[in-house]
Structures are given as C-alpha cells and as structure tokens.
Write a protein that holds these residues in place. Structure first.
Motif, PDB file in Angstrom:
ATOM      1  N   GLN A   1       6.206  -2.782 -10.035  1.00 32.03           N
ATOM      2  CA  GLN A   1       6.188  -2.649  -8.579  1.00 32.03           C
ATOM      3  C   GLN A   1       6.073  -4.011  -7.902  1.00 32.03           C
ATOM      4  O   GLN A   1       6.620  -4.212  -6.817  1.00 32.03           O
ATOM      5  CB  GLN A   1       5.032  -1.733  -8.160  1.00 32.03           C
ATOM      6  N   THR A   2       5.375  -4.925  -8.551  1.00 30.22           N
ATOM      7  CA  THR A   2       5.273  -6.274  -7.984  1.00 30.22           C
ATOM      8  C   THR A   2       6.647  -6.919  -7.915  1.00 30.22           C
ATOM      9  O   THR A   2       6.995  -7.569  -6.921  1.00 30.22           O
ATOM     10  CB  THR A   2       4.325  -7.140  -8.830  1.00 30.22           C
ATOM     11  N   ASP A   3       7.455  -6.727  -8.948  1.00 28.04           N
ATOM     12  CA  ASP A   3       8.822  -7.246  -8.936  1.00 28.04           C
ATOM     13  C   ASP A   3       9.644  -6.612  -7.820  1.00 28.04           C
ATOM     14  O   ASP A   3      10.489  -7.270  -7.200  1.00 28.04           O
ATOM     15  CB  ASP A   3       9.510  -7.004 -10.278  1.00 28.04           C
ATOM     16  N   VAL A   4       9.392  -5.335  -7.582  1.00 28.48           N
ATOM     17  CA  VAL A   4      10.105  -4.635  -6.505  1.00 28.48           C
ATOM     18  C   VAL A   4       9.750  -5.258  -5.155  1.00 28.48           C
ATOM     19  O   VAL A   4      10.618  -5.442  -4.298  1.00 28.48           O
ATOM     20  CB  VAL A   4       9.769  -3.127  -6.514  1.00 28.48           C
ATOM     21  N   VAL A   5       8.493  -5.597  -4.972  1.00 27.57           N
ATOM     22  CA  VAL A   5       8.060  -6.242  -3.723  1.00 27.57           C
ATOM     23  C   VAL A   5       8.772  -7.579  -3.555  1.00 27.57           C
ATOM     24  O   VAL A   5       9.325  -7.878  -2.485  1.00 27.57           O
ATOM     25  CB  VAL A   5       6.533  -6.454  -3.724  1.00 27.57           C
ATOM     26  N   ILE A   6       8.758  -8.380  -4.607  1.00 27.87           N
ATOM     27  CA  ILE A   6       9.390  -9.693  -4.536  1.00 27.87           C
ATOM     28  C   ILE A   6      10.889  -9.548  -4.255  1.00 27.87           C
ATOM     29  O   ILE A   6      11.441 -10.234  -3.387  1.00 27.87           O
ATOM     30  CB  ILE A   6       9.161 -10.471  -5.850  1.00 27.87           C
ATOM     31  N   GLY A   7      11.533  -8.626  -4.976  1.00 25.33           N
ATOM     32  CA  GLY A   7      12.957  -8.415  -4.747  1.00 25.33           C
ATOM     33  C   GLY A   7      13.256  -7.877  -3.362  1.00 25.33           C
ATOM     34  O   GLY A   7      14.247  -8.261  -2.728  1.00 25.33           O
TER      35      GLY A   7
ATOM     36  N   SER B   1       2.915   0.730  -3.846  1.00 25.35           N
ATOM     37  CA  SER B   1       1.541   0.871  -3.399  1.00 25.35           C
ATOM     38  C   SER B   1       1.120  -0.377  -2.632  1.00 25.35           C
ATOM     39  O   SER B   1       1.727  -1.445  -2.764  1.00 25.35           O
ATOM     40  CB  SER B   1       0.617   1.051  -4.608  1.00 25.35           C
ATOM     41  N   ARG B   2       0.054  -0.229  -1.853  1.00 20.42           N
ATOM     42  CA  ARG B   2      -0.431  -1.386  -1.083  1.00 20.42           C
ATOM     43  C   ARG B   2      -0.980  -2.463  -2.010  1.00 20.42           C
ATOM     44  O   ARG B   2      -0.871  -3.655  -1.730  1.00 20.42           O
ATOM     45  CB  ARG B   2      -1.471  -0.922  -0.061  1.00 20.42           C
ATOM     46  N   GLY B   3      -1.550  -2.059  -3.150  1.00 26.34           N
ATOM     47  CA  GLY B   3      -2.042  -3.035  -4.114  1.00 26.34           C
ATOM     48  C   GLY B   3      -0.906  -3.863  -4.693  1.00 26.34           C
ATOM     49  O   GLY B   3      -1.014  -5.094  -4.829  1.00 26.34           O
ATOM     50  N   SER B   4       0.199  -3.194  -5.028  1.00 29.19           N
ATOM     51  CA  SER B   4       1.364  -3.915  -5.556  1.00 29.19           C
ATOM     52  C   SER B   4       1.957  -4.828  -4.494  1.00 29.19           C
ATOM     53  O   SER B   4       2.428  -5.932  -4.801  1.00 29.19           O
ATOM     54  CB  SER B   4       2.424  -2.923  -6.046  1.00 29.19           C
TER      55      SER B   4
END
Length: 246
Positions: free
Chosen positions: A13-19, A49-52
């Motif tokens: 999910q972190t990668d999704v945020v960055i992308g 999620s908000r954490g991600s």
C-alpha cells in the motif's frame, strides 16, 4: 485511483501511495507548492489506509518531493533537482576503491558536456569566480610548495561546481554535484596526492579556464576530457589500494 498492481497484491500500500502521488504530479493535478488533500480524503482517493498514506508521505518527504508543515498540512516542494538527486550522493560516498574508476567515467561524460555548454553560457561574473578560485591556488602554491590538501580539495570542488552550474542545465549540474561531491573527491585526492598532482591539476584547470575565456566549446570539452581521464586512469590503475591509507 487504485493501482491495478496493488489489487493483484504485487505492491504494498505504501508503494500505491507513492505511485498515486507521482501520477498526480505528472498529470498536473499537483504542482510545486500544492497542498495535498486532507489525509482522510487522499487515503480514500488512493484506496489505502491512513497509516499507509502516512508511510508513503514520509518516504516522499525523505526524497525531497513533499514537506510536512506542522499544523498546516503537507505540501509539494519546489522539486529542485539538487534536492531530488541528493540521494545519489550515497552512491559516490559508498563506492569501494575498485569501482571508483567507473564513477569517474560517468563524471567524465557529464562534465565534458557541462563545460561545453558553459563555454557559451557562463557570465563574466562566473568567469571572474573561476579565475579567483585558481588565483588563490596559485598564491598558496607560491607560498608553500606543499599546499594543504584540504584547501585544494575545496578549490577543486568549487571550480568544477561553478562550471557545472554555468552550463545552465540545473539537472545536469545537480547530477555532477551529487555523484562527485566533496566526500568522494576527498577520498580520491588522498589516494593520489602522493604523485605530486596538485600542480599538474592546477595547470589543467588553467587550460580549461583559458578555453572558457575564449568561449571555445570544443577545446574546452577536450581539455576537460583529458583532465578527467588522467584521474580516471590513475584510479583504475590503483583500484586495489585503500584511499584512507594514502
């Protein structure tokens, strides 16, 4: 804006945020200075999620893409090339002696182009700055044949940095500055200083400056290539030596 790869479970999910934020930047939905949507809305928009979201924002802040202002939200930075490319400095600082010549070959390719551009673009002020740098080295060598190496490293760094900046191409100047920063130069110069190269390098710097004064791009390119090739070849020939032991 849910990433298809994320649905398949191949990306975090972190990668999704960055992308997702990268896509917003490249599409123009976000521009330098833009404030990101509030956390809840952006997390929903990206399908995370908000954490991600926080993890992704922290990662982009580390890269210099975003900055969080306490009590005011998160903003896109000016996206300055120097800041964005600064992590490349680790590549130079962590290079082992056996690979230093490879990095110097990259430097030669970049700096021969930057000096050619600088020859037609640098200002009289920048020419005067280059002359002042070399004049200070001349004075030091005249006063003391064994010039302090740290002072020469500073002068060498400023000379090449000024030329790169004068190329008028900020990304090119940033790559040169980050890949061959002061730490890398210091390690290299400690390794080769025993060959009496300070005077030789000063003469090569003078030859480069002469061509810049003449605004001769091709001759400036050749002078820079010869100058950097000598350092590169020496480094390759002594790849097994410990620079810290010199």
């Amino acid at each position: 804006m849910i990433d298809d790869d994320a649905v398949g479970g191949t990306r975090s999910q972190t990668d999704v945020v960055i992308g997702g934020i990268k896509q917003m930047l490249t599409s123009g939905a976000l521009v330098p200075g833009s404030r990101l949507p509030i956390e809840k809305d952006l997390a929903t928009q990206l399908g995370v999620s908000r954490g991600s979201l926080r993890e992704g924002v922290r990662a982009l802040a580390t890269l210099g893409v975003l900055e969080t202002r306490q009590g005011d939200g998160t903003y896109v930075t000016a996206l300055d090339p120097g800041n964005l490319l600064s992590p490349l400095g680790f590549l130079a600082d962590l290079q082992q002696p056996a690979h230093a010549a490879d990095l110097l070959a990259v430097r030669r390719i970049l700096e021969t182009e930057s000096v050619a551009l600088a020859a037609t673009r640098l200002s009289e002020t920048e020419l005067a700055e280059l002359e002042a740098i070399l004049a200070a080295v001349d004075d030091s060598l005249q006063a003391d044949a064994e010039m302090d190496l740290e002072s020469f490293i500073d002068a060498d760094t400023r000379f090449h940095r000024t030329i790169a900046r004068a190329s008028g191409n900020p990304p090119l100047a940033a790559v040169i500055d980050t890949l061959v920063g002061r730490t890398f130069r210091a390690r290299l110069w400690r390794a080769i200083s025993h060959r009496g190269s300070v005077r030789e390098t000063q003469a090569e710097h003078r030859a480069i400056l002469d061509e810049l004064v003449r605004r001769d791009s091709e001759r400036a390119r050749i002078r820079m290539a010869v100058h950097l090739l000598g350092v590169e070849e020496f480094s390759a020939a002594h790849a097994d030596e410990d620079p810290e032991a010199s």
